[in-house]
Motif scaffolding. Structure first.
Motif, mmCIF file in Angstrom:
data_model
loop_
_atom_site.group_PDB
_atom_site.id
_atom_site.type_symbol
_atom_site.label_atom_id
_atom_site.label_comp_id
_atom_site.label_asym_id
_atom_site.label_seq_id
_atom_site.Cartn_x
_atom_site.Cartn_y
_atom_site.Cartn_z
ATOM 1 N N ASN A 10 0.849 -1.189 0.000
ATOM 2 C CA ASN A 10 0.000 0.000 0.000
ATOM 3 C C ASN A 10 0.884 1.237 0.000
ATOM 4 N N MET A 11 0.277 2.397 -0.237
ATOM 5 C CA MET A 11 1.040 3.637 -0.347
ATOM 6 C C MET A 11 1.666 4.041 0.975
ATOM 7 N N ALA A 12 1.012 3.722 2.071
ATOM 8 C CA ALA A 12 1.578 4.063 3.382
ATOM 9 C C ALA A 12 2.919 3.360 3.581
ATOM 10 N N GLU A 13 2.953 2.084 3.203
ATOM 11 C CA GLU A 13 4.209 1.329 3.294
ATOM 12 C C GLU A 13 5.253 1.930 2.352
ATOM 13 N N PHE A 15 5.481 5.081 1.324
ATOM 14 C CA PHE A 15 5.973 6.347 1.876
ATOM 15 C C PHE A 15 7.064 6.107 2.922
ATOM 16 N N LEU A 16 6.851 5.105 3.787
ATOM 17 C CA LEU A 16 7.823 4.813 4.834
ATOM 18 C C LEU A 16 9.158 4.369 4.238
ATOM 19 N N GLN A 17 9.115 3.480 3.231
ATOM 20 C CA GLN A 17 10.352 3.007 2.606
ATOM 21 C C GLN A 17 11.092 4.142 1.886
ATOM 22 N N LYS A 19 10.894 7.380 2.467
ATOM 23 C CA LYS A 19 11.434 8.318 3.457
ATOM 24 C C LYS A 19 12.704 7.772 4.088
ATOM 25 N N GLU A 24 13.461 12.973 3.294
ATOM 26 C CA GLU A 24 12.241 13.781 3.325
ATOM 27 C C GLU A 24 11.957 14.494 2.002
ATOM 28 N N SER A 31 2.886 5.976 -9.709
ATOM 29 C CA SER A 31 2.483 4.790 -8.957
ATOM 30 C C SER A 31 1.494 3.999 -9.811
#
Length: 318
Positions: A10-13, A15-17, A19, A24, A31
């Motif tokens: 998912n996009m949340a995962e 974003f974490l990778q 970052k 930042e 996508s």
């Protein structure tokens, strides 16, 4: 620019990778959902590479403490600056050096160029609508892609509009760049469609970048094709021109585009020429301001700002 792809649930995962690995300041270019339900995310980070004209070669610059008029004149001749432009530059140099005698050659030349030419930022938001003109093969489409990339890194939004109904290949290339950058691409077949599209997107984007058909400026029918597109309110017209062209011919071409409303100059292929007399001559003879120069084939790092200092450095390079 460092580009990396991620396959995530998912996009949340994602974003974490991104970052964690890129930091930042990374941006998402695109996508896409894969056949197995996962998401492929393409991200990039500007590596802050400093762009200099002809950075691949070391150039020696004059560091004389007292300005030498004969040396600067020799440099003008080497760069094939038109006589009328060279004389104007030399006259300004004499005025400045008479007042500030302790200046180095590069300092007095930089001050003279700052007085004679206008220099602006290609991403100046006061000029939201930017229309690019030029002869066929002058690098308009590539310049637009480079500007869209810079806007993306500065977190500014843009839409790319093509009006080139002559070369289908040019549209496909520009659309491919737009897709990579996740920038909207629109095709307008005529001036009426262009005007409606501009009105539709003016409040939606920071910049509207318009590509026009490459033309032969000495053929009246082709000039009329761009003339119909050029009469848009609050639209800045930018001429792309090959820096390696013959200066006299380039000025003749630029004068025609000036009549179409071009007021700014974006020289291309600066990395493939060693003489910038064409650039100086066109801007002076046609009263065009400098915005940026295309200095490499790289889309991410292909544009460099043109300033009095970069121009003086090039003129005095040996």
């Amino acid at each position: 620019m460092k580009v990396k792809k991620y396959l995530v649930s998912n996009m949340a995962e994602g974003f974490l990778q991104i970052k964690a690995e890129l930091g930042e300041d990374a941006i998402i270019l695109s996508s896409n959902q894969t056949s197995d339900g996962k998401i492929e995310v393409t991200a990039a980070i500007d590596e802050d590479e400093e762009i200099e004209f002809f950075a691949q070669e070391s150039k020696s610059i004059s560091t004389k403490q007292i300005f030498s008029e004969s040396h600067i004149r020799e440099c003008m001749e080497y760069h094939h600056v038109l006589d009328v432009v060279s004389q104007k530059i030399m006259a300004t140099i004499r005025q400045i050096s008479a007042i500030k005698q302790a200046k180095t050659e590069q300092e007095v030349l930089s001050e003279s160029l700052a007085k004679l030419y206008a220099f602006n930022d290609i991403l100046d938001k006061r000029q939201q609508i930017k229309m690019f003109m030029g002869v066929s093969g002058s690098g308009k489409s590539t310049a637009i892609a480079k500007i869209a990339t810079q806007a993306k890194f500065q977190k500014q939004t843009c839409v790319i509009i093509s009006t080139d109904n002559v070369r289908a290949g040019a549209n496909k290339q520009l659309e491919a760049f737009a897709n990579i950058l996740n920038v909207e691409f629109v095709f307008c077949s005529n001036a009426q469609d262009l005007q409606k599209t501009i009105q539709q997107y003016q409040k939606q984007y920071d910049f509207i970048l318009i590509d026009t058909p490459g033309i032969n400026p000495f053929i009246e029918a082709e000039v009329k094709r761009v003339w119909k597109l050029a009469h848009q309110e609050n639209c800045q017209k930018i001429l792309t021109i090959d820096a390696g062209r013959n200066a006299e011919e380039a000025v003749e071409i630029a004068e025609i585009f000036s009549e179409l409303g071009a007021t700014a100059l974006l020289p291309t292929r600066l990395d493939l020429t060693r003489r910038i007399g064409t650039v100086l001559s066109v801007a002076a003879c046609c009263d065009m301001s400098f915005y940026a120069g295309s200095v490499s084939s790289s889309i991410a790092h292909g544009l460099a700002p043109i300033t009095p200092q970069t121009l003086s450095k090039l003129i005095l390079s040996e």
